[in-house]
Design a protein around this motif. Structure first.
Motif, PDB file in Angstrom:
ATOM      1  N   ILE A  83       0.846  -1.201   0.000  1.00  0.00           N
ATOM      2  CA  ILE A  83       0.000   0.000   0.000  1.00  0.00           C
ATOM      3  C   ILE A  83       0.878   1.247   0.000  1.00  0.00           C
ATOM      4  N   ALA A  84       1.909   1.230   0.845  1.00  0.00           N
ATOM      5  CA  ALA A  84       2.839   2.369   0.896  1.00  0.00           C
ATOM      6  C   ALA A  84       3.552   2.543  -0.439  1.00  0.00           C
ATOM      7  N   GLN A  85       3.846   1.441  -1.086  1.00  0.00           N
ATOM      8  CA  GLN A  85       4.608   1.477  -2.343  1.00  0.00           C
ATOM      9  C   GLN A  85       3.772   2.011  -3.514  1.00  0.00           C
ATOM     10  N   HIS A  98      -0.813  -0.155  12.801  1.00  0.00           N
ATOM     11  CA  HIS A  98      -0.728   0.063  11.363  1.00  0.00           C
ATOM     12  C   HIS A  98      -0.020   1.381  11.040  1.00  0.00           C
ATOM     13  N   ALA A  99      -0.236   2.394  11.866  1.00  0.00           N
ATOM     14  CA  ALA A  99       0.461   3.669  11.663  1.00  0.00           C
ATOM     15  C   ALA A  99       1.973   3.480  11.795  1.00  0.00           C
ATOM     16  N   GLN A 100       2.396   2.717  12.803  1.00  0.00           N
ATOM     17  CA  GLN A 100       3.826   2.450  13.013  1.00  0.00           C
ATOM     18  C   GLN A 100       4.435   1.755  11.802  1.00  0.00           C
ATOM     19  N   LYS A 101       3.775   0.712  11.335  1.00  0.00           N
ATOM     20  CA  LYS A 101       4.304  -0.060  10.206  1.00  0.00           C
ATOM     21  C   LYS A 101       4.312   0.757   8.925  1.00  0.00           C
ATOM     22  N   LEU A 102       3.258   1.505   8.705  1.00  0.00           N
ATOM     23  CA  LEU A 102       3.183   2.334   7.505  1.00  0.00           C
ATOM     24  C   LEU A 102       4.268   3.405   7.520  1.00  0.00           C
ATOM     25  N   VAL A 107       9.368   5.416   5.292  1.00  0.00           N
ATOM     26  CA  VAL A 107      10.775   5.811   5.481  1.00  0.00           C
ATOM     27  C   VAL A 107      11.660   5.001   4.538  1.00  0.00           C
ATOM     28  N   GLU A 108      11.425   3.687   4.481  1.00  0.00           N
ATOM     29  CA  GLU A 108      12.213   2.817   3.594  1.00  0.00           C
ATOM     30  C   GLU A 108      12.064   3.243   2.132  1.00  0.00           C
ATOM     31  N   PRO A 150       6.242  11.279  10.879  1.00  0.00           N
ATOM     32  CA  PRO A 150       6.445  12.435   9.988  1.00  0.00           C
ATOM     33  C   PRO A 150       6.184  12.140   8.518  1.00  0.00           C
ATOM     34  N   ASN A 151       6.253  10.871   8.125  1.00  0.00           N
ATOM     35  CA  ASN A 151       5.995  10.530   6.720  1.00  0.00           C
ATOM     36  C   ASN A 151       4.511  10.323   6.431  1.00  0.00           C
ATOM     37  N   LEU A 152       3.697  10.288   7.489  1.00  0.00           N
ATOM     38  CA  LEU A 152       2.250  10.165   7.317  1.00  0.00           C
ATOM     39  C   LEU A 152       1.635  11.541   7.520  1.00  0.00           C
ATOM     40  N   LYS A 153       1.040  12.088   6.486  1.00  0.00           N
ATOM     41  CA  LYS A 153       0.476  13.430   6.538  1.00  0.00           C
ATOM     42  C   LYS A 153      -1.030  13.317   6.791  1.00  0.00           C
TER      43      LYS A 153
END
Length: 224
Positions: A83-85, A98-102, A107-108, A150-153
């Protein structure tokens, strides 16, 4: 499909003028062919939504790169990396885990992702989302995303109603989500703008309650 889209756009415009709002149209393309997506793309739509990760992975790479993709399906931990990709927006975030993993996956991938928190406004046990009456859980997740992801807006909230066909009931439910957003903005001094609410069946009530994103599939593409 082009005629369907044109009629829908006219209807959204007339409802939006009446209610002084201007919601964005997300074309829900789940279970639709790549050819069908291309037809709607060629008609001017650049924002599409999918509910199934594998189906989306098969479509997204072969469709135009200027499409913005929204994930509106149920979340599973083992699908978060994909999903992130592949997606730009996520509408159905409802847990710290889920927020932590996302966040880690973003970041990756060195990317930012726009996210909405899903709220279960009618307290239906079979539906996903944080229960509307669990204000502690809602506030905790908002606070966690803002402080530690910070990467989740965070952009706002999403809900999905039972298809009752009762306008007044739908309107009341959508108003509850709008009030939830206002309370969160006030408490955390945020400026969250987005309310992802309204599908083919309950679109008029959603627009009247201030929806900023309509998730419309069958009205555009026809019955699946």
């Amino acid at each position: 499909m082009r005629q369907n889209l044109s009629k829908l756009q006219q209807r959204i415009e007339s409802l939006a003028i009446k209610n002084s709002t201007k919601p964005k149209l997300l074309a829900v393309s789940k279970k639709q062919s790549i050819e069908a997506v291309r037809v709607i793309y060629d008609a001017g739509i650049r924002v599409f939504a999918e509910s199934f990760v594998q189906e989306a992975i098969d479509k997204i790479p072969v469709l135009p790169k200027d499409i913005t993709w929204h994930y509106i399906g149920r979340l599973q931990s083992n699908k978060l990396k994909k999903i992130a990709q592949y997606f730009d927006w996520l509408h159905t975030l409802s847990s710290i885990e889920h927020a932590q993993k996302l966040q880690r996956h973003c970041v990756e991938l060195d990317k930012a992702m726009q996210v909405l928190i899903q709220i279960n406004v009618d307290l239906e046990p079979q539906k996903s989302g944080i229960m509307l009456n669990d204000s502690d859980a809602i506030e905790y997740l908002v606070d966690y995303i803002v402080k530690y992801c910070p990467n989740l807006k965070l952009q706002g909230f999403m809900c999905m109603l039972e298809d009752t066909g009762e306008y007044d009931k739908e309107l009341a439910s959508f108003h509850r989500l709008a009030q939830c957003k206002d309370k969160i903005n006030q408490k955390f001094k945020l400026n969250l703008q987005e309310l992802s609410m309204g599908m083919s069946g309950d679109m008029p009530a959603a627009i009247a309650a201030g929806s900023t994103m309509l998730r419309i599939g069958s009205t555009i593409f026809g019955a699946r």
